[in-house]
Design an enzyme around this catalytic site. Structure first.
Site, short mmCIF file in Angstrom:
data_model
loop_
_atom_site.label_atom_id
_atom_site.label_comp_id
_atom_site.label_asym_id
_atom_site.label_seq_id
_atom_site.Cartn_x
_atom_site.Cartn_y
_atom_site.Cartn_z
N LYS A 69 0.81 -1.39 0.04
CA LYS A 69 0.01 -0.14 -0.16
C LYS A 69 0.88 1.12 -0.04
CE LYS A 69 -2.19 -1.03 3.91
NZ LYS A 69 -1.62 -2.33 4.03
N ARG A 144 -9.88 0.95 8.87
CA ARG A 144 -9.67 -0.41 9.31
C ARG A 144 -10.81 -1.19 9.95
NH1 ARG A 144 -3.71 0.47 9.08
NH2 ARG A 144 -2.62 -1.30 9.07
N ARG A 178 11.61 -5.86 4.68
CA ARG A 178 11.43 -4.31 4.46
C ARG A 178 12.30 -3.53 5.41
NH1 ARG A 178 5.26 -2.21 4.90
NH2 ARG A 178 5.35 -2.76 7.09
N ARG A 211 10.99 -1.54 10.88
CA ARG A 211 10.03 -1.39 11.70
C ARG A 211 10.02 -2.27 12.95
NH1 ARG A 211 4.83 0.00 8.39
NH2 ARG A 211 4.05 -1.27 9.89
N ARG A 222 -0.66 -8.94 12.90
CA ARG A 222 -1.20 -7.99 12.01
C ARG A 222 -2.10 -8.49 10.85
NH1 ARG A 222 4.07 -5.66 10.84
NH2 ARG A 222 3.24 -4.67 9.05
P1 ADP Z 1 0.71 -2.38 7.82
O1 ADP Z 1 -0.61 -2.10 6.98
O2 ADP Z 1 1.92 -2.92 7.18
O3 ADP Z 1 0.25 -3.15 9.00
P2 ADP Z 1 0.53 0.47 8.87
O4 ADP Z 1 1.75 1.32 8.78
O5 ADP Z 1 -0.75 0.72 7.94
O6 ADP Z 1 1.13 -1.10 8.45
O7 ADP Z 1 0.14 0.31 10.35
C1 ADP Z 1 0.76 0.09 11.25
C2 ADP Z 1 0.11 0.09 12.62
O8 ADP Z 1 -0.54 1.17 12.86
C3 ADP Z 1 -0.98 -0.80 12.88
O9 ADP Z 1 -0.67 -2.24 12.99
C4 ADP Z 1 -2.04 -0.32 13.80
O10 ADP Z 1 -1.42 -0.62 15.14
C5 ADP Z 1 -1.79 1.05 13.59
N1 ADP Z 1 -2.89 1.82 12.55
C6 ADP Z 1 -2.64 2.11 11.36
N2 ADP Z 1 -3.73 2.58 10.83
C7 ADP Z 1 -4.69 2.25 11.98
C8 ADP Z 1 -6.16 2.64 11.69
N3 ADP Z 1 -6.85 2.95 10.74
N4 ADP Z 1 -7.02 2.04 12.89
C9 ADP Z 1 -6.04 1.65 14.11
N5 ADP Z 1 -4.97 1.30 14.02
C10 ADP Z 1 -4.28 1.71 12.95
#
Ligand code: ADP
Length: 273
Positions: A69, A144, A178, A211, A222
């Site tokens: 993404k 999400r 990554r 990360r 996740r």
């Molecule tokens: P990925 O899609 O690779 O898991 P992201 O960088 O999008 O990584 O998200 C990392 C973390 O940030 C998630 O595992 C969650 O803890 C938090 N997070 C990100 N976006 C949201 C959201 N919309 N609602 C709740 N938690 C979020």
């Protein structure tokens, strides 16, 4: 009054504002249907302004963690004249700054759990408000949960969903290799998207890091959270008849540009690019 991003009233407000600015005209009837106002207004506008008004597009990019993404959104940003709002990046920045809210957020992110909806929605609203008027956006990592999707309905109109379909084995391989630039956030992969100099960002010279949530145990959590809480949202948007652009990646070595082109082709078919 706050206008929902991308709605009819939002466009009408931009057109009125632009008209007053460009032609000093005050003869527009605000109750007139937008399509008539637009037709009359654009007669007087330069083609550049017309193009800016027409190309605004609001998108959500969906896909499991590691589906690409962030990588694709960064490249689409250049091509579509949009801002990218990535809630995960924003949370990581808050954690780095060690603010009181950042400390709260950290507890969730490090375990691979979702940050509570109320915090996430506030963060989204704050960042949407920063987008210059007339510019669209790509949401990466939001919504999400169903609650987040419903909250978004009242804030912005979504033109299309980009759905990334990637097999689990590619996701696991990609996430464990990554690396991210600590300065500009650019994403690399030690297998197929290597930086030119070891652990140094090609774009800004910043150092690359792994990360803290890219560890096997947290990756597993996740992916589970995505399948349980986020994947059902695809159904939600299908029922709302929001158009979908699906992009598949079956090989680890497929370069990002190939997938980005597939997404662009899909958006062109929908008249959105
Ligand atoms: P990925 O899609 O690779 O898991 P992201 O960088 O999008 O990584 O998200 C990392 C973390 O940030 C998630 O595992 C969650 O803890 C938090 N997070 C990100 N976006 C949201 C959201 N919309 N609602 C709740 N938690 C979020």
């Amino acid at each position: 009054m706050v206008l929902a991003h991308g709605t009819d009233s939002y466009y009408k407000a931009i057109i009125l504002e632009t008209l007053v600015k460009e032609t000093s005209s005050s003869s527009v009837n605000p109750t007139e249907p937008t399509v008539n106002i637009f037709r009359d207004a654009t007669k007087n506008l330069t083609s550049l302004v017309k193009v800016e008004l027409l190309v605004m597009v609001n998108l959500i990019i969906f896909g499991a963690p590691g589906s690409g993404k962030g990588t694709y959104a960064a490249r689409l940003k250049e091509k579509l004249n949009v801002e990218v709002i990535a809630t995960g990046d924003i949370f990581r920045e808050m954690i780095k700054e060690d603010t009181p809210l950042g400390r709260k957020v950290k507890a969730y992110v490090e375990k691979g759990l979702l940050v509570p909806d109320d915090i996430t929605l506030e963060v989204l609203k704050e960042n949407l408000a920063k987008i210059p008027r007339g510019k669209g956006f790509i949401l990466d990592g939001y919504p999400r949960t169903l609650k987040q999707a419903k909250a978004l309905d009242g804030i912005a109109k979504i033109d299309a969903i980009i759905h990334l379909v990637v097999p689990d084995w590619i996701i696991i391989e990609r996430l464990s290799s990554r690396r991210v630039c600590e300065n500009c956030g650019a994403i690399y992969n030690l297998l197929f998207l290597k930086p030119k100099k070891d652990m140094i960002c090609d774009k800004c010279g910043g150092s690359l890091y792994q990360r803290s949530d890219d560890t096997p145990e947290v990756i597993k959590r996740r992916i589970e959270v995505y399948e349980k809480q986020t994947q059902p949202l695809l159904e939600y948007y299908k029922e709302k008849r929001v158009p979908f652009v699906e992009a598949r990646c079956e090989k680890l070595e497929t370069p990002p540009e190939v997938v980005v082109q597939e997404i662009m082709n899909g958006l062109k078919r929908l008249g959105l690019a």
